[in-house]
Design a protein around this motif. Sequence first.
Motif, short mmCIF file in Angstrom:
data_model
loop_
_atom_site.label_atom_id
_atom_site.label_comp_id
_atom_site.label_asym_id
_atom_site.label_seq_id
_atom_site.Cartn_x
_atom_site.Cartn_y
_atom_site.Cartn_z
N CYS A 1 0.76 -0.93 -0.24
CA CYS A 1 0.15 -0.15 -0.13
C CYS A 1 0.89 1.41 -0.06
O CYS A 1 0.70 2.18 -0.48
CB CYS A 1 -0.95 0.04 1.28
SG CYS A 1 -2.24 -1.29 1.21
N GLY B 1 0.88 4.15 -2.72
CA GLY B 1 0.06 5.27 -2.22
C GLY B 1 1.02 6.65 -2.38
O GLY B 1 1.88 6.59 -3.19
N GLN C 1 -5.94 -2.09 3.33
CA GLN C 1 -6.37 -1.20 2.09
C GLN C 1 -7.43 -0.10 2.54
O GLN C 1 -7.28 1.22 2.31
CB GLN C 1 -6.69 -1.76 1.00
CG GLN C 1 -5.84 -2.62 0.22
CD GLN C 1 -6.17 -3.60 -0.95
OE1 GLN C 1 -7.39 -3.80 -1.12
NE2 GLN C 1 -5.58 -3.96 -1.87
N GLN D 1 -5.57 2.34 4.82
CA GLN D 1 -4.72 3.37 4.03
C GLN D 1 -5.82 4.24 3.61
O GLN D 1 -5.32 5.68 3.74
CB GLN D 1 -4.13 2.50 2.93
CG GLN D 1 -3.42 3.43 2.04
CD GLN D 1 -3.04 2.70 0.65
OE1 GLN D 1 -3.59 1.93 0.11
NE2 GLN D 1 -1.84 3.13 0.14
N ILE D 2 -7.05 4.15 3.16
CA ILE D 2 -7.84 5.01 2.72
C ILE D 2 -8.42 6.04 3.84
O ILE D 2 -8.42 7.12 3.60
CB ILE D 2 -9.17 4.67 1.95
CG1 ILE D 2 -8.68 3.70 0.70
CG2 ILE D 2 -10.01 5.66 1.42
CD1 ILE D 2 -9.59 2.88 0.06
N HIS E 1 -0.69 8.88 7.43
CA HIS E 1 -0.14 7.57 6.97
C HIS E 1 0.22 6.49 8.04
O HIS E 1 1.04 5.88 8.12
CB HIS E 1 1.31 7.82 6.41
CG HIS E 1 1.12 8.57 5.04
ND1 HIS E 1 0.58 8.26 4.15
CD2 HIS E 1 1.89 9.79 4.85
CE1 HIS E 1 0.58 9.33 2.92
NE2 HIS E 1 1.62 9.85 3.41
#
Length: 349
Positions: free
Chosen positions: A216, A220, A251, A254-255, A260
């Motif tokens: 990721c 990203g 995932q 991460q969004i 971070h």
Amino acid sequence: MKGSGSSFDHTPQVDQACCTALAGMIIGRSPAMQEVARMIRQVAVYPTTTVLLQGESGTGKDVAARAIHELSNRATFQFIDINCAALPDTLLETELFGVEAGAYTDAKALREGYLLRADGGTLFLDEIGSMPLALQAKLLRFLETRSFRRVGGIKELHVDIRVISATNVDLQAAVARRVFRDDLFYRLKVITIYLPPLRERPEDIDPLVEHFLQICGNEGLGPLHINEEALELLRHYHWPGNVRELRNVIQRGQILCEGHEITPKDLPESIQRTCTRAQQRLQELQQQMHLPTEGVDLLDFLCTIERTFIREALELCDGNQVQAAALLRISRDQLRYRLGHLTDKPDES
């Protein structure tokens, strides 16, 4: 700045010497996954051997199939995968064997099937248990002769491929119910590799999390981290969706995360609730415990508690030491060590 200055910054630190990263795909340090990796290495050097991958949905059967292909001398040819449950019966046959022009009304042109496209490489038949009986007979014939005819054709075509199949159902039971051919079953299972569910190998959660964080992060806006509290929640979750569910959780984190850094609030509610209920029950148990005024033999008392919990964990898991160890948040080796010492002491219960 994202992730800067936080006392909870954490990316799982994993001893790479005790982990397996087979062809960059098979991740795990548990004995079960070490055995999977060993079998993949061994079968890869025999390019015609059929392989049956068994395991629950999301355990990585497709990843194992691709690893076998990549480690074999077929790696320069195509890896073709087909999900037998995703296509109607009639379409599955034409997709697999191809179709001659004019074979039926809509067949206006000759079309190659997956068998021909995979020539020289590997054909992966996922969810093989969903294949209809009529097509099973044709697949068996191909496996025996390495030749086939397109739908509507008369010409025999020959290909050189390895066939790997996968299932999350009990094919032996399907044979008993006569919904799967016994001769095809034994032809497919020349080598059988079992992919264990994630709940049976909790020691693999940390390296898997690190792997998905790296993926990721590379895709990203920068390095992705997870704090210790969130990681602890992942360690305690039972993972009904296995590795696929863990990947999706990372995932999602991460969004939704800020800085971070994945924190508990970025995880699905189901994961947060599961751990919360466990913590509440543990707190209730702790509140019921009080030191008697006359004192207590602490070592003997702790030994009794340990013996009780180990026995109950084994009963809950029908004697499965891997699952019992997961319930107790210890490794299987630690459980075996404790069992050896506890059996030296008489059970006073």
